[in-house]
Design an enzyme around this catalytic site. Structure first.
Site, PDB file in Angstrom:
ATOM      1  N   GLU A 144      -0.682  -3.627   1.011  1.00 12.80           N
ATOM      2  CA  GLU A 144      -0.085  -2.456   1.366  1.00 12.80           C
ATOM      3  C   GLU A 144       0.924  -2.798   2.352  1.00 12.80           C
ATOM      4  O   GLU A 144       0.733  -2.391   3.392  1.00 12.80           O
ATOM      5  CB  GLU A 144      -0.661  -1.501   1.360  1.00 12.80           C
ATOM      6  N   GLU A 300      -4.394   0.702  -7.234  1.00  6.79           N
ATOM      7  CA  GLU A 300      -5.272   1.559  -6.472  1.00  6.79           C
ATOM      8  C   GLU A 300      -4.902   3.075  -6.846  1.00  6.79           C
ATOM      9  O   GLU A 300      -3.695   3.487  -7.020  1.00  6.79           O
ATOM     10  CB  GLU A 300      -4.975   1.418  -5.214  1.00  6.79           C
TER      11      GLU A 300
END
Length: 657
Positions: A144, A300
């Site tokens: 991320e 995710e």
């Protein structure tokens, strides 16, 4: 091919005796891919240059022995305490120049040479040890990027920003010209005088802010590419990925997408948001656009609640399955979660997981096992990439510029794009999200709202698309500035004035809840909010005109025939019903059919390969007119009635639409 299924697995958080149970339950659930090692740097390198790979060796061997593939992380997302203690100069800084300290995650300045040197040493050690491991499916670089440290104002960032500017501009005079530094006595004599745009007494230079966003995205990309170069050197045939975060402001994913082999997305659906199904669909369509001909996967999501919202609602029974199948319908080749086993301690202990605190005697576990079986039934669509006839343009420069400082009013760029995407979503059209540089020739209609930053190259691409026969929709707030955030003179819209057949003479933001009205025979009544503009028509025709006030009689919605195509322009923010009517008119002009438009509200339909997916985002049952055999259950529906949060995947060979 098959569809990846699994999630982040953090075995280092648990006693080793739990690992065998984990793998047994993964097999029961149908898990075939897990991400390992994302936050394990301190475990892998407990002291400077001292390695401990034994635990990772054992878990990878165990996963391989049970047929579970591994998305192996490079573990560079959170430096270990010994590194930041020895080198506090590598910490990021906020706008005031104050360090952001360890104790959380991502506590590094992306431009720090110290961080990069140690990160690449770790990546090399990982690649040399595991590059030939039979469990390795792909590399997962960092995690991320930009989630917490996207705009870094540290001393290393200042050095790197100057270097970045030297590369971007031919010299300091070119920078002064681009930044309009004659204003407020900001002229620079040399690059060494330039700082990151830290806190200042008043408005900061708009072009400096825009360039700092570009620089910050590029610094993170440099980190990614440096790790990728090491992996390519040692494991040239192993694909690489890193997890994107949907429409994420800090990082221009159009610049990143060509460098990943598999596009990955982290998307956390908000059960409290009535528009969440549309927003999730937008994120999926953006990922498909970023991927192009490549695969994309949902890396995710949460099985239930997260832990970081003010109120963390759980997903109602069935909703996790519904939004997962939505991703498959929109092109995902993998459905993964954060995380496999719910943490006992730490900041994410109340974040839901595939295996919850209570264990397998739970609603969540039954849903996880059921979804695994669903994905096996859907393997026929893996790798199939559908291309729509309609596209929506999404532009990071315009996002950064339009939400900068010293502007006419506060603006939410994503909300403005969603206005038009939502109208297309309601029609169950396949919508591709594209950049201003994309080849637009496959699309009958292109919606390009709020292109605040309009360089000549973007204008030429859009104008050429219309001239060749495309239908383009533009909106208020477009073409106000060029790539340097300097105003287009002689009427806004820059290089799209001829395409739109008009000049934007003046804009007029609306205060608070102020509304304006417009109307026209084709569109009926339009209620406008947020913004208005005075337009000078050249070749365009008014489809609706304002009435009342000093805008009385002025064009509000226009349509221009140019070359072989059409360009629509909308000079206010219409109400949702008017947006739907304008959208329908644009699609009708472009001869875009909407065969799935008449489904009940809250029911989403998408086709992929030989399957028609019908997904009910309502909590109550819905009947649809569609018939056919559901490949998920083997049941033949005549017609298909969907329970609350229910979904079917109908074999199109047996379906009646």
């Amino acid at each position: 091919m098959t569809i990846y299924y699994g999630g982040d697995y953090n075995p280092e958080q648990w006693p080793e005796q739990t690992w065998a149970e984990d793998v047994r339950l993964m097999t029961e659930a149908g898990v075939n891919l897990v991400t390992v090692g994302v936050f394990s740097w301190a475990m892998l390198e407990p002291a400077d240059g001292q390695w401990d790979f034994g635990w990772l060796d054992r878990i990878l061997d165990l996963l391989h022995a049970n047929g579970i593939r591994v998305d192996l992380a490079t573990a560079t997302a959170s430096p270990p305490p010994w590194l930041t203690a020895a080198h506090p100069e590598m910490l990021p800084a906020d706008e005031a120049g104050q360090p952001l300290w360890p104790g959380s995650r991502q506590h590094y300045a992306p431009s720090s040479p110290v961080y990069r040197r140690h990160a690449l040493r770790l990546v090399r050690a990982m690649a040399e040890r595991y590059g030939n491991h039979p469990a390795l499916e792909m590399w997962h670089i960092n995690n991320e990027y930009g989630c917490h440290t996207n705009l870094d104002y540290s001393a290393p960032a200042a050095v790197a920003f100057r270097d970045w500017l030297r590369d971007r501009y031919t010299g300091i005079d070119a920078l002064n010209q681009a930044w309009a530094t004659a204003f407020w006595s900001q002229r620079y004599a040399g690059f060494d005088e330039i700082l990151p745009p830290r806190q200042a007494p008043s408005f900061r230079n708009p072009t400096q802010l825009l360039d700092f966003h570009r620089f910050s995205s590029d610094m993170l990309l440099e980190c990614f590419l440096a790790e990728k170069d090491v992996l390519r050197e040692i494991t040239p045939d192993v694909p690489v990925t890193t997890n994107f975060i949907g429409a994420f402001k800090p990082v221009d994913y159009w610049r990143w997408a060509p460098h990943v082999d598999i596009v990955s997305d982290d998307n956390y659906y908000d059960p409290a948001d009535a528009r969440a199904p549309m927003r999730a669909a937008f994120s999926r369509d953006l990922m498909r656009g970023l991927a192009g001909a490549k695969s994309w996967m949902l890396m995710e999501q949460a099985t239930g609640h997260v832990q970081w919202r003010p109120t963390n609602l759980r997903k109602p029974t069935g909703q996790m399955r519904a939004v997962s199948l939505q991703a498959v319908a929109r092109g995902a080749d993998g459905i993964n979660f954060f995380q496999w086993r719910q943490s006992r301690g730490g900041a994410e202990k109340f974040h839901s997981a595939m295996l919850p605190h209570i264990g397998t005697e739970s609603r969540v576990w039954r849903s996880v096992v059921g979804l695994g079986a669903d994905l096996v039934s859907l393997k026929s669509v893996a790798g199939i990439r559908e291309i729509g006839r309609v596209a929506v343009v999404f532009d990071w420069d315009s996002w950064w510029g339009l939400e900068g400082e010293a502007l006419p009013r506060t603006f939410d760029y994503v909300a403005g794009v969603e206005d038009w995407y939502e109208a297309l979503y309601a029609l169950n059209l396949q919508v591709d999200v594209v950049s201003t540089a994309h080849d637009l020739s496959p699309y009958a209609a292109v919606f390009a709202p709020h292109l605040y930053v309009l360089p000549d190259t973007a204008a030429e691409n859009l104008a050429g698309y219309v001239a060749r026969g495309g239908s383009l929709l533009l909106t208020y707030g477009s073409g106000l500035v060029d790539q340097h955030d300097q105003a287009h003179l002689g009427g806004y819209l820059g290089g799209l004035r001829d395409t739109a057949g008009l000049l934007v003479e003046e804009f007029g933001p609306l205060a608070g809840s102020t509304v304006v009205e417009a109307s026209g025979d084709r569109l009926g009544t339009v209620t406008g909010t947020l913004w208005t503009e005075f337009l000078q028509l050249r070749t365009a025709k008014a489809v609706a005109r304002f009435h009342g006030g000093d805008l009385d009689g002025e064009p509000a919605v226009t349509r221009n025939t140019t070359g072989n195509g059409l360009c629509w322009y909308v000079a206010t923010r219409p109400d949702p019903a008017a947006i739907a009517r304008i959208t329908a008119a644009v699609l009708a002009d472009a001869a875009v059919a909407t065969p799935l438009a008449d489904l009940p509200a809250g029911v989403e339909a998408q086709t992929r390969g030989d399957l028609l997916f019908l997904i009910n985002h309502n909590p109550h049952p819905i009947s649809t007119p569609h018939t056919g055999r559901d490949v998920l259950t083997g049941t033949t529906h005549d017609p298909a009635t969907l329970p609350g949060y229910g979904a079917v995947a109908l074999d199109r060979g047996s379906a009646r639409l």
